[in-house]
Design a protein around this motif. Sequence first.
Motif, short mmCIF file in Angstrom:
data_model
loop_
_atom_site.label_atom_id
_atom_site.label_comp_id
_atom_site.label_asym_id
_atom_site.label_seq_id
_atom_site.Cartn_x
_atom_site.Cartn_y
_atom_site.Cartn_z
N HIS A 1 0.81 -1.19 -0.13
CA HIS A 1 -0.07 -0.03 0.23
C HIS A 1 0.99 1.26 0.08
O HIS A 1 0.61 2.04 -0.66
CB HIS A 1 -0.97 -0.10 1.16
CG HIS A 1 -2.15 -0.95 1.20
ND1 HIS A 1 -2.88 -1.27 2.13
CD2 HIS A 1 -2.78 -1.44 -0.05
CE1 HIS A 1 -3.76 -1.97 1.81
NE2 HIS A 1 -3.71 -2.30 0.55
N SER B 1 2.24 1.71 -3.48
CA SER B 1 1.41 2.46 -4.46
C SER B 1 1.33 3.80 -4.10
O SER B 1 0.72 4.65 -4.80
CB SER B 1 0.14 1.66 -4.40
OG SER B 1 0.39 0.05 -4.87
N GLN B 2 1.11 4.13 -2.63
CA GLN B 2 0.63 5.67 -2.34
C GLN B 2 1.94 6.34 -2.80
O GLN B 2 1.50 7.63 -3.35
CB GLN B 2 0.81 5.40 -0.74
CG GLN B 2 0.20 6.82 -0.23
CD GLN B 2 0.33 6.91 1.32
OE1 GLN B 2 1.46 6.80 1.67
NE2 GLN B 2 -0.83 6.91 1.99
N ARG B 3 3.09 6.09 -2.77
CA ARG B 3 4.08 7.12 -3.28
C ARG B 3 4.04 7.20 -4.69
O ARG B 3 4.07 8.39 -5.38
CB ARG B 3 5.36 6.61 -2.76
CG ARG B 3 5.75 6.61 -1.47
CD ARG B 3 7.40 6.21 -1.10
NE ARG B 3 7.62 4.74 -1.46
CZ ARG B 3 7.56 3.76 -0.79
NH1 ARG B 3 7.11 4.02 0.70
NH2 ARG B 3 7.99 2.55 -1.05
N VAL C 1 1.38 6.86 -6.75
CA VAL C 1 -0.06 7.35 -7.17
C VAL C 1 0.00 8.88 -6.78
O VAL C 1 -0.56 9.58 -7.45
CB VAL C 1 -1.09 6.57 -6.59
CG1 VAL C 1 -2.55 7.38 -6.94
CG2 VAL C 1 -1.21 5.15 -7.21
N LYS C 2 0.51 9.32 -5.72
CA LYS C 2 0.57 10.52 -5.08
C LYS C 2 1.32 11.50 -5.97
O LYS C 2 0.92 12.74 -6.47
CB LYS C 2 0.99 10.79 -3.79
CG LYS C 2 0.16 10.30 -2.73
CD LYS C 2 0.74 10.16 -1.22
CE LYS C 2 0.86 11.77 -0.77
NZ LYS C 2 1.58 11.70 0.62
N LYS C 3 2.14 10.97 -6.60
CA LYS C 3 3.16 11.37 -7.61
C LYS C 3 2.62 11.77 -8.92
O LYS C 3 2.89 12.71 -9.87
CB LYS C 3 4.72 11.08 -7.56
CG LYS C 3 5.52 11.47 -8.41
CD LYS C 3 6.13 12.92 -8.03
CE LYS C 3 7.21 13.46 -9.17
NZ LYS C 3 7.56 14.73 -8.76
N ASN C 4 2.20 10.57 -9.38
CA ASN C 4 1.81 10.34 -11.14
C ASN C 4 0.38 10.07 -11.23
O ASN C 4 -0.03 10.31 -12.37
CB ASN C 4 2.46 9.18 -11.55
CG ASN C 4 4.16 9.30 -11.28
OD1 ASN C 4 4.74 10.34 -11.68
ND2 ASN C 4 4.90 8.51 -10.46
N GLY C 5 -0.40 9.73 -10.36
CA GLY C 5 -1.70 9.69 -10.48
C GLY C 5 -1.97 8.12 -10.49
O GLY C 5 -0.95 7.39 -10.66
N SER D 1 0.81 5.58 -12.91
CA SER D 1 1.33 4.41 -11.82
C SER D 1 1.01 2.84 -12.38
O SER D 1 1.66 2.19 -11.77
CB SER D 1 1.08 4.84 -10.42
OG SER D 1 1.17 6.07 -10.16
#
Length: 444
Positions: A23, A26-28, A30-34, A38
């Motif tokens: 998790h 994925s968080q790192r 998605v927060k950066k790239n969507g 991602s």
Amino acid sequence: MSKEISLNQIKAFNEEYYAKPTHLISQRAVKKNGILASSENQSSIVKNNPVFSIDIDTGKVANQKQSGRCWMFAALNTFRHQITDTFNIKDFELSQNYTFFWDKFEKANYFYENILATSNEELSSRKVAFLLQTPQQDGGQWDMLVAIIQKYGIVPKAIMPETFSSSQSRDLNGFLDKKLRKDALTLRTLVAENKSAEEITIEKNKMLQEIYNLLATTLGTPPETFDYSYVDTYGNYHLKQDLTPQSFYDEFIGRDLNDYVSIINAPTTDKPYNQVYTVEMLGNVVGGKEVRHLNVDMPTFKGLAIGQLKAGEAVWYGCDVGQSSTRDSGLMATDVYSVEETLDIDYTMTKADRLDYGESLMTHAMVITGVDLVDEKPTKWKVENSWGDKVGTKGYFVMSDEWLEEYTYQIVINKKYLPKELLEVIEKDDVTTLLPWDPMGALA
């Protein structure tokens, strides 16, 4: 009985989230790239390279710009292919603005007639609310364009070119809908006041005159007669004089559009295969060609498309283009994104479930111009879009075979490619009418 979310539950949810290391990975990302960036799989792009064993050369793609005319562009593109091959005209296009004008005009009359037909129902009835929610729109289906062409013919783009409002139709649609809703109030009031049919017709004709004026101001006036000149790819000059939109169609295209059948794949329990369906209140030209769909299973669906492509004729088709697709690289594939892994959520639904629960329906129309067959089985399909040449491979997309099975709902096939048993079905006058909001009534 409903239960609120407790603070203890939220604490437990938070602890469970952080207990799984993936998790945080994925968080790192998605927060950066969507989410999509991602989750993109480069392997899917490599696998679905734009090479096809059957590939119809259809030339430069068109661009519908900021309008919802994909169904119209797709249909006119299938005719354009024939004209460029037969008459050797480079970069030729038919006028999407011409058919757009008459579609808008006829949709207004279609709306008025439906308002009158439901005038005895309350405003809260689902049918009246359905009509008023979207009095008209840019979208449509194959049979609706057939109805326009059979009544009004067609012209080259050079004769009735694009305008600001045809290429960017939001404002036109807003003011057109505003007028149609006002007119609906007037018509329902006349009926409530027990006005005669003649009085209502006179008032409706005044409304249609105002619709015509609005469309002529924004889209231009459709030509009744015209001269058309062109230079072919061999440098020869041609001049055709005193043409009408109908005579132009007859001379340059000449297809009997009644030979083309809408084939759908809707695997829901309410639509048995090998039956014909229509949709209540779906259409544009009052008294024109009715929208009809023949529902078939997926192997038959794909076989018909392949048969028409092998004969050298492209296939108009409708799909849910927003599902698992990339715009820049032009790929539609079920494995192009691994969103389920990124978000740790199972989104699995069958095609029938997606239709029944509003997760998917036809949203866009394009043209299938090729297919890659391995041992006579399709692996991927070539698609001509109408979003210009800056997306995909010069405007062409690749659709994986798995994606076609899951998110393609409609193709248009010449009757000569249908087997005898399906011809017998469509020749019977046995049609099931679906409700106006059925997903098979969605407009591309």
